[in-house]
Design an enzyme around this catalytic site. Structure first.
Site, PDB file in Angstrom:
ATOM      1  NE  ARG A  37      -4.282  -1.778   1.637  1.00  0.00           N
ATOM      2  CZ  ARG A  37      -5.430  -1.845   2.308  1.00  0.00           C
ATOM      3  NH1 ARG A  37      -5.590  -1.120   3.407  1.00  0.00           N
ATOM      4  NH2 ARG A  37      -6.397  -2.618   1.897  1.00  0.00           N
ATOM      5  CE  LYS A 198     -20.938 -13.315   5.635  1.00  0.00           C
ATOM      6  NZ  LYS A 198     -21.176 -12.210   6.598  1.00  0.00           N
ATOM      7  N   GLY A 354      -9.320  -6.692  -2.472  1.00  0.00           N
ATOM      8  CA  GLY A 354      -9.633  -7.565  -1.348  1.00  0.00           C
ATOM      9  C   GLY A 354      -8.885  -8.890  -1.409  1.00  0.00           C
ATOM     10  N   GLY A 377     -13.661  -3.084  -0.928  1.00  0.00           N
ATOM     11  CA  GLY A 377     -14.999  -2.520  -0.783  1.00  0.00           C
ATOM     12  C   GLY A 377     -15.300  -1.456  -1.813  1.00  0.00           C
TER      13      GLY A 377
END
Length: 397
Positions: A37, A198, A354, A377
């Site tokens: 990052r 999910k 992610g 996200g």
């Protein structure tokens, strides 16, 4: 989608506040564990140094919940950035107030300063206008480069724009260019690969992309909700019972639109969620009642590879299995290898941040695809068709 960026004259000899994402993993002894990052923002930092700006970087780290928590201090990140840049990086013990102002006043042309964790102040996550004014007070210009935080309307990503001339940084611009190309102007055949745990995390993406894709490959834990909706017994595998109706509706919509949904035909199962659990391959319609699916099987890998062979555009969001465990990494690794292969052949391949980004990095293919997003996200919300609050101010009409 084109974003407003700065020219050299906009930042030369100016005090420039830069929103970065230095929410990096840390070792138990308080050192930076992974530079990814930090490295993502180096082009902007070096560009500003070369342009003669006085640079102050701001970021969050962890979830201190509006309190000063020593383990979430950005001081070790300043030390690591100094090593990477081979030059001193100053550190301010706060991001607002007298300490921050004094540190900014001490900056010379080309100097770099890192402000303390924004989230030590509860006002940051509330997008508080008064806090944003405090943050902006010592500066002449604001540059937003943290795509991974752009889906949050926080003081440092949204409210501060109202107080300073503001521009998009190169990382933010590249993210939007690449993600827009996949979302808005894909070349067909367009294959969407969905995985992860999910279905509920992907509902918005499915709804928004169903009109654009030619096929959807479904793996990961979410595949078992799809298989259950087909009437299969899935043993102890993950299942979102409250999403079964949505999946059935999706099957019907996809069939009406001519979109192929390709589900696993075989899966790797184990008796428990453990790296040491004995694993075996079974048909997707014959999962034993005492087993759980933890990866796609070899037959499914071949079917997914065949679908990807024809693709001109691919968007991948979510791993195919528990790739962190060697016994259950083969499906995810196979997708990474195949995407690298078709990228060489001219396909545009986008990995949506992610866990998917972590997977391609683990297997060493992050530079072999067209784009790996820095925001999990944020990329999900972008592919849901949302306008991100940290991007909206820079969109050129």
């Amino acid at each position: 989608m084109k974003l407003k960026t700065f020219r050299k004259d906009d930042v030369a000899d100016k005090r420039v506040l830069v929103r970065v994402d230095f929410n990096v993993p840390m070792t138990p002894d308080g050192k930076v564990a992974d530079d990814t990052r930090i490295d993502a923002h180096l082009p902007l930092i070096r560009e500003l140094m070369g342009a003669g700006a006085k640079i102050a970087l701001c970021s969050h780290l962890g979830r201190p919940k509006g309190q000063v928590v020593e383990k979430y201090s950005l001081r070790p990140v300043a030390d690591r950035l100094a090593e990477i840049l081979s030059k001193p990086v100053a550190f301010a013990s706060d991001c607002v107030g007298p300490d921050a102002a004094k540190a900014v006043d001490a900056l010379g042309v080309g100097d770099v300063l890192l402000l303390e964790n924004l989230r030590f102040h509860p006002e940051e996550e509330k997008n508080d206008a008064a806090f944003a004014k405090q943050l902006a007070a010592p500066f002449d210009v604001f540059v937003m480069d943290a795509f991974s935080a752009a889906h949050r309307a926080h003081a440092s990503t949204r409210a501060v724009v109202d107080d300073l001339p503001s521009f998009a940084g190169p990382l933010l611009i590249r993210e939007i260019e690449m993600l827009s190309a996949a979302r808005d102007n894909p070349k067909n055949p367009f294959v969407l690969i969905l995985g992860g745990a999910k279905v509920s995390d992907k509902i918005g993406v499915i709804d928004n992309m169903l009109d654009k894709v030619d096929s959807i490959l479904v793996g990961g834990g979410m595949a078992f909700t799809f298989l259950k909706a087909k009437g299969y017994e899935i043993g102890k595998s993950l299942c979102e019972a409250d999403r079964l109706d949505f999946v059935r509706e999706m099957f019907a919509k996809a069939e009406a639109k001519g979109v192929a949904i390709i589900l696993p035909t075989d899966v790797v199962v184990a008796g428990e969620f453990s790296p040491d659990a004995p694993a075996s391959v079974v048909p997707a319609d014959a999962i034993p009642s005492d087993k759980m699916g933890l990866d796609i099987g070899p037959e499914t890998i071949r079917a997914f590879e065949c679908a990807l062979d024809r693709a001109k555009t691919v968007l991948w969001n979510g791993p195919m299995g528990v790739f962190e465990m060697t016994s259950f990494e083969k499906g995810t690794k196979a997708i990474a290898v195949k995407l690298a292969e078709i990228t060489k052949q001219g396909a545009m391949t986008v990995v949506g941040g992610g866990d998917s980004a972590a997977a391609v990095a683990k297997f060493g293919y992050e530079k072999s695809v067209s784009h790996v997003s820095t925001g999990g996200g944020a990329s999900l919300e972008f592919f849901e068709g949302k306008i991100l609050p940290g991007v909206e101010p820079y969109i050129e009409k």
